[in-house]
Design an enzyme around this catalytic site. Structure first.
Site, short mmCIF file in Angstrom:
data_model
loop_
_atom_site.label_atom_id
_atom_site.label_comp_id
_atom_site.label_asym_id
_atom_site.label_seq_id
_atom_site.Cartn_x
_atom_site.Cartn_y
_atom_site.Cartn_z
N VAL A 116 0.88 -1.17 0.00
CA VAL A 116 0.00 0.00 0.00
C VAL A 116 0.92 1.21 0.00
O VAL A 116 1.90 1.25 0.75
CB VAL A 116 -0.93 0.02 1.24
CG1 VAL A 116 -1.74 1.31 1.28
CG2 VAL A 116 -1.85 -1.19 1.23
N ARG A 122 -2.34 2.26 7.02
CA ARG A 122 -3.09 2.27 8.27
C ARG A 122 -4.58 2.60 8.06
O ARG A 122 -5.21 3.19 8.93
CB ARG A 122 -2.50 3.27 9.27
CG ARG A 122 -0.99 3.15 9.47
CD ARG A 122 -0.59 1.85 10.17
NE ARG A 122 0.82 1.83 10.50
CZ ARG A 122 1.77 1.30 9.75
NH1 ARG A 122 1.44 0.72 8.59
NH2 ARG A 122 3.03 1.32 10.12
N ARG A 123 -5.11 2.21 6.92
CA ARG A 123 -6.54 2.44 6.65
C ARG A 123 -7.30 1.14 6.39
O ARG A 123 -8.46 1.17 5.98
CB ARG A 123 -6.70 3.38 5.45
CG ARG A 123 -5.99 4.72 5.62
CD ARG A 123 -6.28 5.65 4.47
NE ARG A 123 -5.44 6.85 4.52
CZ ARG A 123 -5.53 7.87 3.69
NH1 ARG A 123 -6.43 7.85 2.71
NH2 ARG A 123 -4.71 8.91 3.79
N LEU A 126 -4.89 -3.14 3.16
CA LEU A 126 -4.23 -4.44 3.00
C LEU A 126 -5.15 -5.57 3.44
O LEU A 126 -5.24 -6.61 2.78
CB LEU A 126 -2.91 -4.47 3.78
CG LEU A 126 -2.13 -5.78 3.74
CD1 LEU A 126 -1.84 -6.20 2.31
CD2 LEU A 126 -0.83 -5.66 4.53
N SER A 150 7.91 -10.36 3.44
CA SER A 150 8.93 -9.32 3.28
C SER A 150 9.22 -8.62 4.59
O SER A 150 10.29 -8.04 4.77
CB SER A 150 8.47 -8.31 2.23
OG SER A 150 7.23 -7.73 2.60
N GLU A 151 8.26 -8.66 5.51
CA GLU A 151 8.45 -8.07 6.84
C GLU A 151 7.76 -8.98 7.85
O GLU A 151 6.57 -9.30 7.71
CB GLU A 151 7.86 -6.65 6.89
CG GLU A 151 8.21 -5.88 8.14
CD GLU A 151 7.80 -4.42 8.06
OE1 GLU A 151 7.85 -3.74 9.10
OE2 GLU A 151 7.45 -3.94 6.96
N TYR A 155 2.18 -10.23 8.50
CA TYR A 155 1.22 -11.20 7.98
C TYR A 155 0.61 -12.12 9.02
O TYR A 155 -0.35 -12.82 8.73
CB TYR A 155 1.86 -11.99 6.84
CG TYR A 155 2.21 -11.09 5.68
CD1 TYR A 155 1.23 -10.68 4.78
CD2 TYR A 155 3.50 -10.60 5.51
CE1 TYR A 155 1.52 -9.83 3.74
CE2 TYR A 155 3.80 -9.74 4.47
CZ TYR A 155 2.82 -9.35 3.59
OH TYR A 155 3.11 -8.50 2.56
N PHE A 439 8.43 -17.02 -4.90
CA PHE A 439 7.53 -16.48 -5.92
C PHE A 439 7.16 -15.05 -5.57
O PHE A 439 7.38 -14.61 -4.45
CB PHE A 439 6.26 -17.34 -6.05
CG PHE A 439 5.59 -17.63 -4.73
CD1 PHE A 439 4.68 -16.75 -4.18
CD2 PHE A 439 5.88 -18.80 -4.03
CE1 PHE A 439 4.06 -17.02 -2.97
CE2 PHE A 439 5.27 -19.08 -2.82
CZ PHE A 439 4.36 -18.19 -2.28
#
Length: 439
Positions: A116, A122-123, A126, A150-151, A155, A439
């Site tokens: 995003v 923060r809305r 995602l 990625s972070e 997730y 991927f």
């Protein structure tokens, strides 16, 4: 005085149209030359410098080329968030088959390229994209979603949790002596990229049948192999093993990068190695760990339980220098996913899930019966042996994580004696799951 009402366009979360694909890509960091991963010494990167390298923004020609390819790709499912007509968020899933315990494959939605833009975070955008992707995956009959995070802190709130790991290890050449073994009836051969492109799909197809966590490759997976140099990394080299009948049963990609620092000079990087049997596996490694004019062997992206360690005269010589989670799993349809893998123990276990806010049909008590030709998982009114979070069950699914550790961390609550031990015996496998590419 007249009053004018401001027209505010609603937020839309939907697949982008063909004419919106360029805007879709520009919402993603990699298309803008922005960071797309936590800066770290990645376990799938063989070099000494941090990964990922700095990117440059994509050109208009590159964006058009991506769009043409993705629109034609039936396995690629993009999703985007539009606010006031502008694309402010983007993600996608790729339809894969993944090998699960028992050697069967399960349809899986691989979440990829997710972001995003900074001004619209923060809305809840995602979460809305993830919800849309989950629902679309279920409509396609994919009971499982997976991603490489990625972070690490993002997730878990969507029910994902680590299911496989990968490591980078190093071995000094002077410590790389192998234990004696029977003579190899086969042979080794250096080949060019054209031949490697032919042999890789053959070897991988056989390996992935028995490797839990391995993915079926998409078309073109090895098309990028080349004999050309890659800057100071040098060119990739390709080593194959043939059995006594002349059939290729193992292959490795390696390179000898140049380094301006003497500490990193003389390093051989094994970027990929697969073999269909122990003889081919040992033969490939025996050459690579004793290559002329080298001092150190580095192998990134390897499984945690590398058999080569037990072939060494000194097992401790293999040093794991980096480790990271690899695939994160998320069960979308619990009963369908659980009945598509096999179990070694004969048992039945009742468990409750009550925390799944995105796939609410999973929230109930389930009775899992294992040990027959096919497992069964049905809703039940009987008392549960344990309560488990959907993320913990997702981690256990491929068989590589510890039920004990997840219980200690508060993700599983036992309600009957011995429930955790039974859960562990039902799900754990050997060797650990592993996948060789992302991927």
């Amino acid at each position: 005085m007249a009053a004018y009402a401001m027209c505010v366009m609603p937020i839309q979360v939907r697949p982008p149209r063909r004419d919106e694909m360029n805007a879709y890509y520009l919402a993603l960091p990699y298309a803008n030359g922005l960071p797309s991963w936590e800066p770290a010494d990645a376990a799938w990167h063989g070099g000494p410098e941090p990964w990922p390298p700095q990117r440059t923004p994509a050109t208009a020609e590159q964006l058009e080329k991506w769009a043409e390819a993705d629109v034609e790709d039936e396995s690629f499912h993009p999703i985007a968030t539009f606010a006031d007509g502008a694309c402010v968020g983007a993600s996608a899933t790729i339809s894969f088959d993944v090998t699960v315990p028992g050697g069967t494959t399960v349809k899986m939605a691989g979440v990829t390229a997710t972001a995003v833009i900074a001004t619209h975070r923060r809305r809840g955008y995602l979460r809305r994209m993830m919800q849309a992707m989950f629902e679309a995956a279920l409509d396609r009959g994919e009971p499982l979603a997976m991603l490489s995070a990625s972070e690490g802190s993002i997730y878990g709130r969507f029910g994902f949790s680590p299911a496989t790991y990968r490591v980078r290890w190093e071995l000094d050449r002077h410590e790389a002596a192998l234990l004696p073994a029977a003579p190899d009836p086969g042979s080794l051969e250096l080949v060019d990229a054209t031949q490697a492109k032919k042999f890789w799909p053959m070897v991988h197809a056989e390996v992935r049948v028995s490797r839990v966590g391995e993915l079926a490759p998409l078309p073109g997976r090895w098309d990028g192999l080349s004999d050309g140099a890659d800057g100071t990394n040098g060119p990739l080299r390709y080593l194959v093993h043939r059995d006594q009948h002349g059939d290729v049963d193992g292959i490795a990609n390696f390179r000898l990068p140049w380094s301006s620092a003497v500490d990193n000079a003389g390093t051989l990087v094994v970027e990929a190695l697969e073999a269909t049997n122990p003889m081919a596996y040992r033969a490939l490694w025996s050459l690579l760990v004793d290559f002329d004019l080298t001092r150190t062997i580095v192998a990134p992206g390897r499984p945690r339980d590398e058999p080569l360690r037990w072939m060494l005269a000194s097992p401790r010589a293999m040093r794991i220098t980096r480790q990271s989670d690899n695939l994160w799993a998320r069960l979308l349809d619990v009963p369908l996913a659980l009945t598509q893998r096999s179990y070694d123990s004969v048992d039945e276990l009742a468990f409750t899930i009550d925390d799944d806010r995105m796939c609410p049909d999973n929230n109930r008590t389930w009775l899992l019966r294992t040990g027959s030709a096919t497992a069964s998982c049905v809703a039940t009114d009987q008392e549960a042996d344990l309560t488990i979070t959907v993320s913990a069950l997702s981690s256990l699914y491929l068989g590589g994580m510890s039920a004990h550790d997840l219980t200690y961390a508060g993700h599983i609550t036992p309600h009957s004696d011995g429930a955790i031990g039974r859960l562990a015996r039902m799900f754990r496998i050997d060797p650990e799951p592993h996948n060789s590419f992302g991927f």
